[in-house]
Design a protein around this motif. Structure first.
Motif, PDB file in Angstrom:
ATOM      1  N   ASP A  36       0.895  -1.224  -0.125  1.00  0.00           N
ATOM      2  CA  ASP A  36       0.137   0.102   0.117  1.00  0.00           C
ATOM      3  C   ASP A  36       0.928   1.180  -0.038  1.00  0.00           C
ATOM      4  O   ASP A  36       0.296   2.379  -0.018  1.00  0.00           O
ATOM      5  CB  ASP A  36      -0.948   0.130   1.041  1.00  0.00           C
ATOM      6  CG  ASP A  36      -0.544   0.020   2.557  1.00  0.00           C
ATOM      7  OD1 ASP A  36       0.725  -0.250   2.644  1.00  0.00           O
ATOM      8  OD2 ASP A  36      -1.222   0.047   3.585  1.00  0.00           O
ATOM      9  N   ASP A  37       2.090   0.931   0.121  1.00  0.00           N
ATOM     10  CA  ASP A  37       3.153   2.412  -0.001  1.00  0.00           C
ATOM     11  C   ASP A  37       3.579   2.889  -1.781  1.00  0.00           C
ATOM     12  O   ASP A  37       3.931   3.619  -1.783  1.00  0.00           O
ATOM     13  CB  ASP A  37       4.378   2.068   0.554  1.00  0.00           C
ATOM     14  CG  ASP A  37       4.322   1.833   2.064  1.00  0.00           C
ATOM     15  OD1 ASP A  37       3.446   2.633   2.754  1.00  0.00           O
ATOM     16  OD2 ASP A  37       5.175   0.862   2.590  1.00  0.00           O
ATOM     17  N   LEU A  38       3.062   1.707  -2.483  1.00  0.00           N
ATOM     18  CA  LEU A  38       3.426   1.722  -3.930  1.00  0.00           C
ATOM     19  C   LEU A  38       3.147   3.172  -4.432  1.00  0.00           C
ATOM     20  O   LEU A  38       3.531   3.684  -5.440  1.00  0.00           O
ATOM     21  CB  LEU A  38       3.267   0.623  -4.620  1.00  0.00           C
ATOM     22  CG  LEU A  38       4.258  -0.718  -4.289  1.00  0.00           C
ATOM     23  CD1 LEU A  38       3.535  -1.974  -5.011  1.00  0.00           C
ATOM     24  CD2 LEU A  38       5.479  -0.403  -4.396  1.00  0.00           C
ATOM     25  N   PRO A  39       1.513   3.482  -4.142  1.00  0.00           N
ATOM     26  CA  PRO A  39       1.275   4.758  -4.823  1.00  0.00           C
ATOM     27  C   PRO A  39       1.958   5.870  -4.272  1.00  0.00           C
ATOM     28  O   PRO A  39       2.045   6.897  -5.243  1.00  0.00           O
ATOM     29  CB  PRO A  39      -0.328   4.830  -4.302  1.00  0.00           C
ATOM     30  CG  PRO A  39      -0.647   3.266  -4.364  1.00  0.00           C
ATOM     31  CD  PRO A  39       0.532   2.579  -3.588  1.00  0.00           C
ATOM     32  N   ALA A  40       2.283   6.057  -3.014  1.00  0.00           N
ATOM     33  CA  ALA A  40       3.204   7.070  -2.652  1.00  0.00           C
ATOM     34  C   ALA A  40       4.633   7.106  -3.347  1.00  0.00           C
ATOM     35  O   ALA A  40       5.131   8.201  -3.811  1.00  0.00           O
ATOM     36  CB  ALA A  40       3.403   7.038  -1.188  1.00  0.00           C
ATOM     37  N   LEU A  41       4.978   5.882  -3.639  1.00  0.00           N
ATOM     38  CA  LEU A  41       6.380   5.954  -4.468  1.00  0.00           C
ATOM     39  C   LEU A  41       6.162   6.174  -5.750  1.00  0.00           C
ATOM     40  O   LEU A  41       6.977   7.085  -6.254  1.00  0.00           O
ATOM     41  CB  LEU A  41       7.053   4.602  -4.502  1.00  0.00           C
ATOM     42  CG  LEU A  41       7.717   4.145  -3.236  1.00  0.00           C
ATOM     43  CD1 LEU A  41       8.264   2.569  -3.412  1.00  0.00           C
ATOM     44  CD2 LEU A  41       8.765   4.883  -2.784  1.00  0.00           C
ATOM     45  N   GLU A  42       5.254   5.883  -6.495  1.00  0.00           N
ATOM     46  CA  GLU A  42       4.813   5.992  -7.748  1.00  0.00           C
ATOM     47  C   GLU A  42       4.588   7.747  -8.022  1.00  0.00           C
ATOM     48  O   GLU A  42       4.856   8.106  -9.176  1.00  0.00           O
ATOM     49  CB  GLU A  42       3.640   5.204  -8.276  1.00  0.00           C
ATOM     50  CG  GLU A  42       4.102   3.822  -8.593  1.00  0.00           C
ATOM     51  CD  GLU A  42       2.987   2.819  -8.525  1.00  0.00           C
ATOM     52  OE1 GLU A  42       1.857   3.203  -8.394  1.00  0.00           O
ATOM     53  OE2 GLU A  42       3.215   1.864  -8.824  1.00  0.00           O
ATOM     54  N   ARG A  43       4.161   8.546  -6.952  1.00  0.00           N
ATOM     55  CA  ARG A  43       3.995  10.014  -7.205  1.00  0.00           C
ATOM     56  C   ARG A  43       5.250  10.448  -7.851  1.00  0.00           C
ATOM     57  O   ARG A  43       5.394  11.494  -8.364  1.00  0.00           O
ATOM     58  CB  ARG A  43       3.635  10.337  -5.951  1.00  0.00           C
ATOM     59  CG  ARG A  43       2.123  10.184  -5.617  1.00  0.00           C
ATOM     60  CD  ARG A  43       1.818  11.030  -4.407  1.00  0.00           C
ATOM     61  NE  ARG A  43       1.717  12.275  -4.524  1.00  0.00           N
ATOM     62  CZ  ARG A  43       1.790  13.355  -3.436  1.00  0.00           C
ATOM     63  NH1 ARG A  43       1.675  12.880  -2.105  1.00  0.00           N
ATOM     64  NH2 ARG A  43       1.671  14.535  -4.038  1.00  0.00           N
ATOM     65  N   PHE A  44       6.318   9.941  -7.091  1.00  0.00           N
ATOM     66  CA  PHE A  44       7.885  10.674  -7.710  1.00  0.00           C
ATOM     67  C   PHE A  44       8.073  10.324  -9.071  1.00  0.00           C
ATOM     68  O   PHE A  44       8.856  11.043  -9.732  1.00  0.00           O
ATOM     69  CB  PHE A  44       8.714  10.034  -6.858  1.00  0.00           C
ATOM     70  CG  PHE A  44       8.859  10.308  -5.489  1.00  0.00           C
ATOM     71  CD1 PHE A  44       9.486  11.559  -5.064  1.00  0.00           C
ATOM     72  CD2 PHE A  44       8.357   9.467  -4.489  1.00  0.00           C
ATOM     73  CE1 PHE A  44       9.375  11.945  -3.752  1.00  0.00           C
ATOM     74  CE2 PHE A  44       8.166   9.942  -3.105  1.00  0.00           C
ATOM     75  CZ  PHE A  44       8.773  11.031  -2.750  1.00  0.00           C
ATOM     76  N   LEU A  45       7.449   9.244  -9.713  1.00  0.00           N
ATOM     77  CA  LEU A  45       7.575   8.993 -11.043  1.00  0.00           C
ATOM     78  C   LEU A  45       6.465   9.797 -12.060  1.00  0.00           C
ATOM     79  O   LEU A  45       6.706   9.683 -13.234  1.00  0.00           O
ATOM     80  CB  LEU A  45       7.463   7.379 -11.359  1.00  0.00           C
ATOM     81  CG  LEU A  45       8.693   6.771 -10.625  1.00  0.00           C
ATOM     82  CD1 LEU A  45       8.196   5.199 -10.965  1.00  0.00           C
ATOM     83  CD2 LEU A  45       9.993   7.122 -11.206  1.00  0.00           C
ATOM     84  N   THR A  46       5.154  10.193 -11.465  1.00  0.00           N
ATOM     85  CA  THR A  46       4.194  10.388 -12.218  1.00  0.00           C
ATOM     86  C   THR A  46       3.674  11.921 -11.993  1.00  0.00           C
ATOM     87  O   THR A  46       2.858  12.698 -12.675  1.00  0.00           O
ATOM     88  CB  THR A  46       2.846   9.501 -12.023  1.00  0.00           C
ATOM     89  OG1 THR A  46       2.599   9.672 -10.593  1.00  0.00           O
ATOM     90  CG2 THR A  46       3.411   8.180 -12.298  1.00  0.00           C
TER      91      THR A  46
END
Length: 184
Positions: free
Chosen positions: A9-19
Motif C-alpha cells: 500500500d506504499d507503492l502509490p506514494a512511491l509512484e508519485r515521484f514518477l508521475t
C-alpha cells in the motif's frame, strides 16, 4: 520518524515521484519513464535485495518519502553503498532528510560489512548538502557534468561517510568522542 520496508500500500506514494513532476522537483524530475518499475520490483523482491533496496521514511502512519541504496563494486573483492533520498514536498526542510539518512547509514553499517557509504547530489541542491553534512558525511568533491536534467548537464557533489566515523547510535563518532571527553 522511522524507516521500514516498503509495503504494497506504499507503492502509490512511491509512484508519485514518477508521475507527478511537482513531487520530484526541483532536483529529481527526469521525465516520465517506466512508471510501473517499483510495482514490478516490489512483487519480485519487496524492493530489498543483496545489491540494494528501498525503505519508506514514515512518521507514525504518515509517508514522508523513501531512502534507497545500491551496491557499487570498486574491485573484484570490494564494494560499498551509494545511497539517496526522496522526500514528499511537505516533509522537506524539517530535518527529516538528515535523520532518515543518519538512520540508513546506521542500518547499512549494522547489517553489512561495508566500510563506506556515499551519496551524490546536484551542486545546486544546497539543502541536501547541508543534510548530508549534518548527518556526518564529508564532501569529497565535484563531479562535472554528471547529470542531464531539464535540458542541460549539471554538476554533482559526492559525499561519503566511513564506518569508523559513525557512533553506535548513528551520530557522528566525533560528536560522541567530544561529548565523552568534555568533562575532563
Amino acid at each position: 520518524m522511522t524507516l521500514r520496508p516498503v509495503a504494497e500500500d506504499d507503492l502509490p506514494a512511491l509512484e508519485r515521484f514518477l508521475t507527478e513532476p511537482e513531487v520530484s522537483s526541483p532536483f529529481q524530475w527526469f521525465g516520465w519513464w517506466d512508471i510501473r518499475r517499483w510495482r514490478r520490483q516490489w512483487a519480485d523482491t519487496g524492493l530489498i535485495t543483496e545489491d540494494g533496496g528501498h525503505l519508506m521514511v514514515v512518521r507514525e502512519s504518515e509517508r514522508l518519502g523513501f531512502v534507497a541504496w545500491r551496491k557499487i563494486s570498486s574491485s573484484r573483492t570490494t564494494h560499498y553503498w551509494n545511497m539517496g533520498i526522496a522526500l514528499l514536498p511537505d516533509a522537506r526542510g524539517k530535518g527529516v532528510g538528515t535523520e532518515a539518512q543518519r538512520q540508513l547509514v546506521r542500518y547499512l553499517f549494522a547489517h553489512t560489512l561495508v566500510k563506506r557509504v556515499e551519496a551524490d547530489t546536484e551542486s545546486e541542491n544546497f539543502a541536501e548538502q547541508r543534510a548530508l553534512e549534518k548527518a556526518g558525511f564529508t564532501r569529497e568533491g565535484v563531479l562535472r557534468s554528471v547529470v542531464f536534467r531539464d535540458g542541460r548537464w549539471r554538476d554533482g557533489v559526492r559525499y561519503s561517510i566511513l564506518r569508523e566515523e559513525v557512533a553506535p547510535d548513528g551520530s557522528p563518532a566525533t560528536a560522541s568522542i567530544d561529548a565523552s571527553t568534555s568533562g575532563d
